[in-house]
Design a protein around this motif. Structure first.
Motif, PDB file in Angstrom:
ATOM      1  N   ARG A  90     -13.966 -13.428   0.599  1.00  0.00           N
ATOM      2  CA  ARG A  90     -15.409 -13.158   0.645  1.00  0.00           C
ATOM      3  C   ARG A  90     -15.941 -13.134   2.073  1.00  0.00           C
ATOM      4  NH1 ARG A  90     -17.678 -14.038  -4.511  1.00  0.00           N
ATOM      5  NH2 ARG A  90     -19.720 -14.569  -3.652  1.00  0.00           N
ATOM      6  N   THR A  91     -15.175 -12.496   2.947  1.00  0.00           N
ATOM      7  CA  THR A  91     -15.586 -12.338   4.348  1.00  0.00           C
ATOM      8  C   THR A  91     -15.493 -10.868   4.767  1.00  0.00           C
ATOM      9  OG1 THR A  91     -13.314 -12.797   5.101  1.00  0.00           O
ATOM     10  CG2 THR A  91     -14.844 -14.671   4.983  1.00  0.00           C
ATOM     11  N   PHE A  92     -15.772  -9.979   3.837  1.00  0.00           N
ATOM     12  CA  PHE A  92     -15.606  -8.542   4.115  1.00  0.00           C
ATOM     13  C   PHE A  92     -16.513  -8.067   5.242  1.00  0.00           C
ATOM     14  CE2 PHE A  92     -16.172  -3.967   3.253  1.00  0.00           C
ATOM     15  CZ  PHE A  92     -14.841  -3.579   3.262  1.00  0.00           C
ATOM     16  N   ILE A  93     -17.555  -8.811   5.557  1.00  0.00           N
ATOM     17  CA  ILE A  93     -18.460  -8.397   6.627  1.00  0.00           C
ATOM     18  C   ILE A  93     -17.724  -8.272   7.961  1.00  0.00           C
ATOM     19  CG2 ILE A  93     -19.173 -10.753   7.241  1.00  0.00           C
ATOM     20  CD1 ILE A  93     -22.028  -9.542   7.622  1.00  0.00           C
ATOM     21  N   TYR A  94     -16.641  -9.041   8.118  1.00  0.00           N
ATOM     22  CA  TYR A  94     -15.869  -8.952   9.366  1.00  0.00           C
ATOM     23  C   TYR A  94     -15.169  -7.603   9.516  1.00  0.00           C
ATOM     24  CZ  TYR A  94     -16.461 -13.925  10.328  1.00  0.00           C
ATOM     25  OH  TYR A  94     -16.978 -15.163  10.620  1.00  0.00           O
ATOM     26  N   PHE A  95     -15.128  -6.830   8.452  1.00  0.00           N
ATOM     27  CA  PHE A  95     -14.530  -5.496   8.553  1.00  0.00           C
ATOM     28  C   PHE A  95     -15.364  -4.585   9.452  1.00  0.00           C
ATOM     29  CE2 PHE A  95     -13.225  -1.273   7.003  1.00  0.00           C
ATOM     30  CZ  PHE A  95     -11.843  -1.413   7.110  1.00  0.00           C
ATOM     31  N   MET A  96     -16.595  -4.985   9.733  1.00  0.00           N
ATOM     32  CA  MET A  96     -17.452  -4.202  10.625  1.00  0.00           C
ATOM     33  C   MET A  96     -17.092  -4.391  12.089  1.00  0.00           C
ATOM     34  SD  MET A  96     -21.253  -4.612   8.946  1.00  0.00           S
ATOM     35  CE  MET A  96     -21.927  -3.434  10.123  1.00  0.00           C
ATOM     36  N   ASN A  97     -16.254  -5.375  12.406  1.00  0.00           N
ATOM     37  CA  ASN A  97     -15.895  -5.600  13.797  1.00  0.00           C
ATOM     38  C   ASN A  97     -15.259  -4.352  14.408  1.00  0.00           C
ATOM     39  OD1 ASN A  97     -16.877  -8.173  14.270  1.00  0.00           O
ATOM     40  ND2 ASN A  97     -15.037  -9.189  13.502  1.00  0.00           N
ATOM     41  N   PRO A  98     -15.492  -4.109  15.700  1.00  0.00           N
ATOM     42  CA  PRO A  98     -15.086  -2.840  16.330  1.00  0.00           C
ATOM     43  C   PRO A  98     -13.614  -2.491  16.200  1.00  0.00           C
ATOM     44  CG  PRO A  98     -16.561  -4.047  17.767  1.00  0.00           C
ATOM     45  CD  PRO A  98     -16.250  -4.962  16.638  1.00  0.00           C
ATOM     46  N   CYS A  99     -12.730  -3.482  16.200  1.00  0.00           N
ATOM     47  CA  CYS A  99     -11.307  -3.169  16.138  1.00  0.00           C
ATOM     48  C   CYS A  99     -10.925  -2.495  14.824  1.00  0.00           C
ATOM     49  CB  CYS A  99     -10.476  -4.434  16.348  1.00  0.00           C
ATOM     50  SG  CYS A  99     -10.399  -4.947  18.084  1.00  0.00           S
ATOM     51  N   HIS A 100     -11.634  -2.808  13.747  1.00  0.00           N
ATOM     52  CA  HIS A 100     -11.355  -2.140  12.479  1.00  0.00           C
ATOM     53  C   HIS A 100     -11.829  -0.687  12.514  1.00  0.00           C
ATOM     54  CE1 HIS A 100     -11.242  -6.434  11.104  1.00  0.00           C
ATOM     55  NE2 HIS A 100     -10.146  -5.968  10.559  1.00  0.00           N
ATOM     56  N   VAL A 101     -12.963  -0.445  13.162  1.00  0.00           N
ATOM     57  CA  VAL A 101     -13.446   0.927  13.329  1.00  0.00           C
ATOM     58  C   VAL A 101     -12.484   1.709  14.203  1.00  0.00           C
ATOM     59  CG1 VAL A 101     -15.373   2.348  14.119  1.00  0.00           C
ATOM     60  CG2 VAL A 101     -15.824   0.138  13.036  1.00  0.00           C
ATOM     61  N   HIS A 102     -11.998   1.070  15.263  1.00  0.00           N
ATOM     62  CA  HIS A 102     -11.004   1.685  16.139  1.00  0.00           C
ATOM     63  C   HIS A 102      -9.737   2.027  15.359  1.00  0.00           C
ATOM     64  CE1 HIS A 102      -8.769   1.413  20.278  1.00  0.00           C
ATOM     65  NE2 HIS A 102      -8.611   2.585  19.685  1.00  0.00           N
ATOM     66  N   THR A 103      -9.319   1.137  14.480  1.00  0.00           N
ATOM     67  CA  THR A 103      -8.131   1.370  13.659  1.00  0.00           C
ATOM     68  C   THR A 103      -8.321   2.571  12.748  1.00  0.00           C
ATOM     69  OG1 THR A 103      -7.519  -0.971  13.686  1.00  0.00           O
ATOM     70  CG2 THR A 103      -6.632   0.366  11.890  1.00  0.00           C
ATOM     71  N   ILE A 104      -9.504   2.711  12.158  1.00  0.00           N
ATOM     72  CA  ILE A 104      -9.782   3.865  11.291  1.00  0.00           C
ATOM     73  C   ILE A 104      -9.697   5.165  12.093  1.00  0.00           C
ATOM     74  CG2 ILE A 104     -11.576   4.988   9.908  1.00  0.00           C
ATOM     75  CD1 ILE A 104     -12.497   2.181   9.083  1.00  0.00           C
ATOM     76  N   ALA A 105     -10.212   5.151  13.329  1.00  0.00           N
ATOM     77  CA  ALA A 105     -10.125   6.336  14.187  1.00  0.00           C
ATOM     78  C   ALA A 105      -8.676   6.693  14.479  1.00  0.00           C
ATOM     79  CB  ALA A 105     -10.891   6.100  15.487  1.00  0.00           C
ATOM     80  N   GLN A 106      -7.834   5.691  14.705  1.00  0.00           N
ATOM     81  CA  GLN A 106      -6.419   5.959  14.971  1.00  0.00           C
ATOM     82  C   GLN A 106      -5.705   6.467  13.725  1.00  0.00           C
ATOM     83  OE1 GLN A 106      -4.796   2.396  16.788  1.00  0.00           O
ATOM     84  NE2 GLN A 106      -5.505   3.011  18.813  1.00  0.00           N
ATOM     85  N   LEU A 107      -6.085   5.980  12.561  1.00  0.00           N
ATOM     86  CA  LEU A 107      -5.515   6.503  11.318  1.00  0.00           C
ATOM     87  C   LEU A 107      -5.874   7.979  11.150  1.00  0.00           C
ATOM     88  CD1 LEU A 107      -6.107   3.565   8.803  1.00  0.00           C
ATOM     89  CD2 LEU A 107      -3.924   4.341   9.750  1.00  0.00           C
ATOM     90  N   TYR A 108      -7.091   8.330  11.515  1.00  0.00           N
ATOM     91  CA  TYR A 108      -7.489   9.741  11.478  1.00  0.00           C
ATOM     92  C   TYR A 108      -6.604  10.579  12.396  1.00  0.00           C
ATOM     93  CZ  TYR A 108      -9.958  13.915  12.998  1.00  0.00           C
ATOM     94  OH  TYR A 108     -10.258  15.207  13.368  1.00  0.00           O
ATOM     95  N   LEU A 109      -6.348  10.084  13.605  1.00  0.00           N
ATOM     96  CA  LEU A 109      -5.523  10.823  14.561  1.00  0.00           C
ATOM     97  C   LEU A 109      -4.097  11.009  14.042  1.00  0.00           C
ATOM     98  CD1 LEU A 109      -6.719   9.159  17.886  1.00  0.00           C
ATOM     99  CD2 LEU A 109      -7.238  11.471  17.086  1.00  0.00           C
ATOM    100  N   LEU A 110      -3.584  10.007  13.346  1.00  0.00           N
ATOM    101  CA  LEU A 110      -2.230  10.097  12.813  1.00  0.00           C
ATOM    102  C   LEU A 110      -2.161  11.021  11.605  1.00  0.00           C
ATOM    103  CD1 LEU A 110      -1.207   6.339  13.030  1.00  0.00           C
ATOM    104  CD2 LEU A 110      -0.325   8.188  14.457  1.00  0.00           C
ATOM    105  N   ALA A 111      -3.252  11.148  10.867  1.00  0.00           N
ATOM    106  CA  ALA A 111      -3.241  11.931   9.637  1.00  0.00           C
ATOM    107  C   ALA A 111      -3.719  13.360   9.829  1.00  0.00           C
ATOM    108  CB  ALA A 111      -4.109  11.241   8.576  1.00  0.00           C
ATOM    109  N   ALA A 112      -4.628  13.594  10.767  1.00  0.00           N
ATOM    110  CA  ALA A 112      -5.245  14.913  10.921  1.00  0.00           C
ATOM    111  C   ALA A 112      -4.327  15.863  11.689  1.00  0.00           C
ATOM    112  CB  ALA A 112      -6.579  14.776  11.639  1.00  0.00           C
ATOM    113  N   ASP A 113      -4.531  17.146  11.440  1.00  0.00           N
ATOM    114  CA  ASP A 113      -3.808  18.166  12.201  1.00  0.00           C
ATOM    115  C   ASP A 113      -4.366  18.222  13.624  1.00  0.00           C
ATOM    116  OD1 ASP A 113      -2.237  18.922  10.024  1.00  0.00           O
ATOM    117  OD2 ASP A 113      -3.761  20.340   9.310  1.00  0.00           O
ATOM    118  N   PRO A 114      -3.539  18.591  14.598  1.00  0.00           N
ATOM    119  CA  PRO A 114      -4.025  18.735  15.974  1.00  0.00           C
ATOM    120  C   PRO A 114      -5.178  19.734  16.036  1.00  0.00           C
ATOM    121  CG  PRO A 114      -1.631  18.778  15.923  1.00  0.00           C
ATOM    122  CD  PRO A 114      -2.080  18.842  14.496  1.00  0.00           C
TER     123      PRO A 114
END
Length: 298
Positions: A90-114
């Motif tokens: 019950r601490t999902f609010i910590y998912f807003m921390n910047p490193c998680h947003v950064h991780t989502i951006a990197q997942l996009y880079l790994l999944a998206a076409d150039p």
């Protein structure tokens, strides 16, 4: 209504949450400080946006490699475990921390076409490597009671450094601006500050949870005091672009100069699935050190 997202936050940990942390600064001071930083944010965003240059429309190399898929799977599993641990505790609010947003951006880079968009996202996230560095220098794992939860913390932040290095190794769409170009770092820092002062602060105040220390300073903060957020704004404005540039210099050395690890002539030199440059891109653009609108680090 949203108690499930923050009800499990451990208030016994100093400066983690609670009224004392939320009232560390007076509302008037917090408002004035946010207003002043907002002016700086608008300046960074406008100055950087007017000067950033996206890659020219060009054919991109097919870089669907095994390494990208492996990193995508591993980072997805780590992020999924992070979500699971935060939901059960019950601490999902910590998912807003910047490193998680950064991780989502990197997942996009790994999944998206150039693409030009991938290049833009890659250049922006290169200026957020302060997150992994500070996570290792000042680890905050007191609220993680399960060993696997603590392990996820270190694995996630380690992968956040491995992924940009691997993408720089691929080159092509994953390229950086010229070394002396500060437009992308300034624009990226404006986004960083906007997320902290406009989003994190707005989310942290009502629930009194110290998201990324927007309510009160960390116990180990050397700039503790009423001006701690202004000090952080100042020293991070130096650290964020410095880390990004140093990281690119190091990657350039190991990927293009160091005999043991050298694999290509320039940092932006694309590596296809077969490890070669397609003929349709042309050798002239490679010899000029300019592919997809990028000039190499040298």
């Amino acid at each position: 209504m949203l108690e499930w997202a923050y009800d499990g936050v451990n208030s016994s940990i100093p400066r983690n949450s609670g009224p004392e942390c939320a009232n560390y600064m007076s509302p008037r001071r917090r408002l004035i400080e946010t207003f002043c930083v907002s002016i700086f944010i608008i300046f960074c965003l406008s100055w950087g946006y007017k000067r950033i240059k996206l890659p020219k429309p060009m054919p991109y190399v097919n870089q669907d490699r095994v390494g990208k898929r492996v990193l995508l799977i591993v980072m997805s599993l780590v992020l999924g475990m992070e979500i699971g641990f935060k939901l059960t505790s019950r601490t999902f609010i910590y998912f807003m921390n910047p490193c998680h947003v950064h991780t989502i951006a990197q997942l996009y880079l790994l999944a998206a076409d150039p693409s030009p968009m991938a290049t833009a996202v890659f250049r922006v996230q290169m200026n957020y490597l302060n997150g992994p560095l500070l996570a290792y220098v000042f680890p905050e794992t007191e609220s993680r009671n399960i060993f696997a939860d603590k392990a996820c913390y270190y694995v996630q932040h380690g992968l956040m450094v491995v992924i940009p290095y691997y993408l720089l190794r691929l080159g092509g769409a994953y390229n950086v601006e010229p070394f002396m170009d500060l437009s992308w770092p300034v624009f990226s820092y404006g986004l960083n500050l906007a997320y902290h002062f406009w989003i994190l602060q707005a989310a942290a105040l009502p629930v009194q949870v110290n998201l990324n220390h927007m309510l009160c300073p960390a116990l180990l903060d050397p700039f503790e005091g009423q001006y701690y957020r202004l000090w952080a704004t100042a020293h991070q404005s130096l650290l964020c672009p410095l880390l990004g540039k140093v990281f690119c210099l190091a990657a350039n050395f190991f990927l293009t100069k160091f005999p043991v690890t050298k694999i290509k002539p320039t940092l932006d030199h694309p590596i296809s699935r077969q490890g070669a440059i397609p003929d349709k891109i042309g050798t002239q653009s490679i010899s000029d050190g300019c592919i997809n609108g990028h000039t190499h680090v040298d």
